[in-house]
Write a protein that holds these residues in place. Structure first.
Motif, PDB file in Angstrom:
ATOM      1  N   ASN A  63     -52.582 -16.885  -7.991  1.00  0.00           N
ATOM      2  CA  ASN A  63     -51.962 -16.591  -9.287  1.00  0.00           C
ATOM      3  C   ASN A  63     -50.439 -16.710  -9.259  1.00  0.00           C
ATOM      4  N   VAL A  64     -49.946 -17.784  -8.672  1.00  0.00           N
ATOM      5  CA  VAL A  64     -48.501 -18.032  -8.670  1.00  0.00           C
ATOM      6  C   VAL A  64     -48.086 -18.475 -10.070  1.00  0.00           C
ATOM      7  N   ARG A  65     -47.120 -17.789 -10.647  1.00  0.00           N
ATOM      8  CA  ARG A  65     -46.657 -18.125 -11.989  1.00  0.00           C
ATOM      9  C   ARG A  65     -45.904 -19.459 -11.931  1.00  0.00           C
ATOM     10  N   THR A  66     -46.454 -20.457 -12.596  1.00  0.00           N
ATOM     11  CA  THR A  66     -45.985 -21.831 -12.416  1.00  0.00           C
ATOM     12  C   THR A  66     -45.532 -22.439 -13.731  1.00  0.00           C
ATOM     13  N   LEU A  67     -44.408 -23.146 -13.655  1.00  0.00           N
ATOM     14  CA  LEU A  67     -43.883 -23.913 -14.781  1.00  0.00           C
ATOM     15  C   LEU A  67     -44.114 -25.399 -14.525  1.00  0.00           C
ATOM     16  N   ILE A  68     -44.414 -26.118 -15.585  1.00  0.00           N
ATOM     17  CA  ILE A  68     -44.564 -27.576 -15.500  1.00  0.00           C
ATOM     18  C   ILE A  68     -43.390 -28.213 -16.231  1.00  0.00           C
ATOM     19  N   VAL A  69     -42.655 -29.075 -15.533  1.00  0.00           N
ATOM     20  CA  VAL A  69     -41.520 -29.788 -16.129  1.00  0.00           C
ATOM     21  C   VAL A  69     -41.884 -31.265 -16.193  1.00  0.00           C
ATOM     22  N   THR A  70     -42.096 -31.763 -17.386  1.00  0.00           N
ATOM     23  CA  THR A  70     -42.452 -33.175 -17.552  1.00  0.00           C
ATOM     24  C   THR A  70     -42.035 -33.643 -18.943  1.00  0.00           C
ATOM     25  N   SER A  71     -41.609 -34.875 -18.987  1.00  0.00           N
ATOM     26  CA  SER A  71     -41.232 -35.474 -20.280  1.00  0.00           C
ATOM     27  C   SER A  71     -42.225 -36.535 -20.704  1.00  0.00           C
ATOM     28  N   THR A  72     -43.283 -36.725 -19.877  1.00  0.00           N
ATOM     29  CA  THR A  72     -44.298 -37.725 -20.196  1.00  0.00           C
ATOM     30  C   THR A  72     -45.652 -37.050 -20.306  1.00  0.00           C
ATOM     31  N   ALA A  73     -46.562 -37.717 -20.977  1.00  0.00           N
ATOM     32  CA  ALA A  73     -47.910 -37.171 -21.150  1.00  0.00           C
ATOM     33  C   ALA A  73     -48.941 -38.182 -20.670  1.00  0.00           C
ATOM     34  N   ASP A  74     -48.625 -38.879 -19.561  1.00  0.00           N
ATOM     35  CA  ASP A  74     -49.542 -39.907 -19.065  1.00  0.00           C
ATOM     36  C   ASP A  74     -50.764 -39.241 -18.432  1.00  0.00           C
ATOM     37  N   HIS A  75     -51.774 -40.049 -18.232  1.00  0.00           N
ATOM     38  CA  HIS A  75     -53.070 -39.549 -17.761  1.00  0.00           C
ATOM     39  C   HIS A  75     -52.995 -38.973 -16.350  1.00  0.00           C
ATOM     40  N   VAL A  76     -52.267 -39.609 -15.476  1.00  0.00           N
ATOM     41  CA  VAL A  76     -52.190 -39.152 -14.080  1.00  0.00           C
ATOM     42  C   VAL A  76     -51.509 -37.792 -13.996  1.00  0.00           C
ATOM     43  N   THR A  77     -50.422 -37.632 -14.719  1.00  0.00           N
ATOM     44  CA  THR A  77     -49.724 -36.343 -14.717  1.00  0.00           C
ATOM     45  C   THR A  77     -50.600 -35.242 -15.297  1.00  0.00           C
ATOM     46  N   GLN A  78     -51.320 -35.539 -16.378  1.00  0.00           N
ATOM     47  CA  GLN A  78     -52.211 -34.555 -16.979  1.00  0.00           C
ATOM     48  C   GLN A  78     -53.321 -34.142 -16.011  1.00  0.00           C
ATOM     49  N   ALA A  80     -53.068 -34.066 -12.716  1.00  0.00           N
ATOM     50  CA  ALA A  80     -52.448 -33.200 -11.716  1.00  0.00           C
ATOM     51  C   ALA A  80     -52.246 -31.790 -12.261  1.00  0.00           C
ATOM     52  N   VAL A  81     -51.784 -31.714 -13.526  1.00  0.00           N
ATOM     53  CA  VAL A  81     -51.590 -30.399 -14.144  1.00  0.00           C
ATOM     54  C   VAL A  81     -52.928 -29.682 -14.319  1.00  0.00           C
ATOM     55  N   GLU A  82     -53.964 -30.436 -14.664  1.00  0.00           N
ATOM     56  CA  GLU A  82     -55.287 -29.844 -14.834  1.00  0.00           C
ATOM     57  C   GLU A  82     -55.805 -29.287 -13.512  1.00  0.00           C
ATOM     58  N   ARG A  83     -55.573 -30.006 -12.417  1.00  0.00           N
ATOM     59  CA  ARG A  83     -56.005 -29.501 -11.106  1.00  0.00           C
ATOM     60  C   ARG A  83     -55.261 -28.211 -10.753  1.00  0.00           C
ATOM     61  N   LEU A  84     -53.995 -28.139 -11.095  1.00  0.00           N
ATOM     62  CA  LEU A  84     -53.226 -26.924 -10.830  1.00  0.00           C
ATOM     63  C   LEU A  84     -53.763 -25.736 -11.623  1.00  0.00           C
ATOM     64  N   SER A  85     -54.057 -25.964 -12.891  1.00  0.00           N
ATOM     65  CA  SER A  85     -54.527 -24.867 -13.749  1.00  0.00           C
ATOM     66  C   SER A  85     -55.921 -24.389 -13.373  1.00  0.00           C
ATOM     67  N   GLN A  86     -56.754 -25.288 -12.830  1.00  0.00           N
ATOM     68  CA  GLN A  86     -58.112 -24.915 -12.459  1.00  0.00           C
ATOM     69  C   GLN A  86     -58.201 -24.248 -11.096  1.00  0.00           C
ATOM     70  N   SER A  87     -57.166 -24.400 -10.285  1.00  0.00           N
ATOM     71  CA  SER A  87     -57.187 -23.768  -8.960  1.00  0.00           C
ATOM     72  C   SER A  87     -56.894 -22.281  -9.097  1.00  0.00           C
ATOM     73  N   GLU A  88     -57.351 -21.506  -8.118  1.00  0.00           N
ATOM     74  CA  GLU A  88     -57.104 -20.062  -8.135  1.00  0.00           C
ATOM     75  C   GLU A  88     -55.702 -19.721  -7.644  1.00  0.00           C
ATOM     76  N   TYR A  89     -54.983 -20.723  -7.168  1.00  0.00           N
ATOM     77  CA  TYR A  89     -53.682 -20.462  -6.577  1.00  0.00           C
ATOM     78  C   TYR A  89     -52.569 -20.371  -7.619  1.00  0.00           C
ATOM     79  N   PHE A  90     -52.689 -21.121  -8.701  1.00  0.00           N
ATOM     80  CA  PHE A  90     -51.576 -21.247  -9.639  1.00  0.00           C
ATOM     81  C   PHE A  90     -52.012 -20.854 -11.050  1.00  0.00           C
ATOM     82  N   ASN A  91     -51.059 -20.230 -11.741  1.00  0.00           N
ATOM     83  CA  ASN A  91     -51.273 -19.843 -13.136  1.00  0.00           C
ATOM     84  C   ASN A  91     -50.167 -20.499 -13.972  1.00  0.00           C
ATOM     85  N   ILE A  92     -50.550 -21.508 -14.739  1.00  0.00           N
ATOM     86  CA  ILE A  92     -49.572 -22.237 -15.552  1.00  0.00           C
ATOM     87  C   ILE A  92     -49.133 -21.349 -16.716  1.00  0.00           C
ATOM     88  N   VAL A  93     -47.871 -20.963 -16.708  1.00  0.00           N
ATOM     89  CA  VAL A  93     -47.388 -20.053 -17.748  1.00  0.00           C
ATOM     90  C   VAL A  93     -46.686 -20.790 -18.881  1.00  0.00           C
TER      91      VAL A  93
END
Length: 369
Positions: A63-78, A80-93
């Motif tokens: 549950n690490v409080r995590t920020l995502i900094v991105t100016s693009t919405a491409d599929h690969v970046t999304q 990666a962000v989805e994998r972060l949010s689904q893991s138990e390690y990180f909490n996208i705030v």
């Protein structure tokens, strides 16, 4: 022809000494059992410490409080962000547009980690920057390592790691052998020294020493109940480690108990040595805390890796018995190695036992003279 008849006579004196020895053991055991506070300390402390270190005091990344900094919405970046949010390690705030905004949020203690995705991440799987709260260097390094593993998905074969012996990276695997070493040393050394000094304070030690039983037998008799209690505590810790915390016992139980016997006897010898120096229970308690508790926590590898310490502290830690016991238990319990892999620790603990026992008995005999 005359044939001599051998008559086996019972060693009356030996039987009498054994009865006196057993009576001293029973007396000391009853004294311990009657003291409810001591019993609560002896069996309550292992339970509390196991639960604390197993569940509360942990280095696990969750549950690490995590920020995502991105100016693009491409599929690969999304992805990666989805994998972060689904893991138990990180909490996208939150998702922000610039690194400066992310840094401001971290400085305001509203996030722990910011992941900056560059423009070339989608094409090259590179260009990732981490902005981390570095007030805790160990944890910040773990956060970035975990985030890297999640972002660069192992399924893509860009990063592929295999955790041996502890695939789930549980802190309990590290803490359980350390708690065993700390508790056995404290119980055996501290309680034995206080028990002997208590007799000196009350003036009953002189009465015991002028009894027909040899002084050495009296000291051994006072140590036997704590030896039995140490075995009970060891069994309780192993059962809790296996069935409550899920820590495996891969190695040989015979060698786990054998090395524990040597370590317990070493701790009892150290307690006898402290009792020769201390004149009051308070002094014995303070000496035990100074000589045992602080070095065990700081220099045994229980919490801090010995390899990361300054050279002078590494040399000082070489005289801390708990260091070798913890190392042996980690190898036997977690790694499941044979006795040949812990032979160095076994030899060092045995040598320390012989040295401490010889010194303790020599000082005890000198005090009697």
């Amino acid at each position: 022809m005359y044939s001599p008849t051998w008559h086996v006579r019972p060693p009356v004196q030996a039987i009498r000494n054994m009865r006196q020895f057993i009576s001293f053991v029973i007396k000391e055991a009853k004294h311990i059992l009657r003291d409810k506070r001591t019993m609560l300390l002896l069996f309550g402390m292992p339970l509390v410490l196991m639960l604390l270190f197993g569940f509360a005091i942990t280095n696990d990344v969750k549950n690490v409080r995590t920020l995502i900094v991105t100016s693009t919405a491409d599929h690969v970046t999304q992805q990666a962000v989805e994998r972060l949010s689904q893991s138990e390690y990180f909490n996208i705030v939150k998702t922000v547009a610039t690194p400066k905004e992310a840094e401001l949020i971290i400085r305001n203690q509203k996030a722990d980690l910011a992941i900056v995705f560059g423009q070339q991440f989608a094409s090259r799987h590179s260009g990732v920057q981490f902005i981390v709260d570095g007030s805790d260097p160990n944890m910040s390094q773990l956060w970035t390592t975990y985030a890297t593993q999640v972002i660069l998905n192992p399924a893509t074969s860009l990063v592929n790691s295999k955790m041996l012996y502890n695939p789930q990276t549980k802190s309990a695997y590290n803490f359980v052998p350390a708690i065993m070493g700390m508790l056995l040393m404290l119980v055996c050394a501290m309680m034995t020294s206080i028990s002997i000094v208590r007799e000196k304070e009350k003036g009953t030690m002189e009465v015991l020493l002028v009894s027909p039983t040899k002084p050495l037998m009296i000291i051994i008799a006072k140590a036997v109940p704590y030896l039995v209690l140490a075995f009970c505590i060891l069994i309780v810790i192993l059962l809790m480690a296996r069935f409550v915390l899920g820590v495996p016992l891969v190695g040989s139980l015979f060698w786990i108990f054998m090395i524990s016997v040597i370590y317990i006897l070493l701790a009892l010898s150290l307690g006898l040595l402290i009792s020769n120096v201390a004149q009051t229970q308070l002094v014995a308690l303070l000496m035990s805390a100074m000589v045992l508790l602080m070095p065990i926590i700081m220099l045994s590898g229980m919490i801090f890796p010995i390899e990361s310490m300054p050279t002078i502290l590494q040399w000082i830690s070489a005289i801390v018995p708990t260091r070798y016991y913890i190392s042996a238990m980690r190898k036997l319990m977690i790694m499941g190695v044979g006795v040949e892999q812990v032979l160095f620790e076994l030899i060092v603990l045995t040598a320390m036992l012989v040295a401490l026992l010889t010194l303790s008995l020599a000082k005890f005999n000198k005090r009697l003279e």
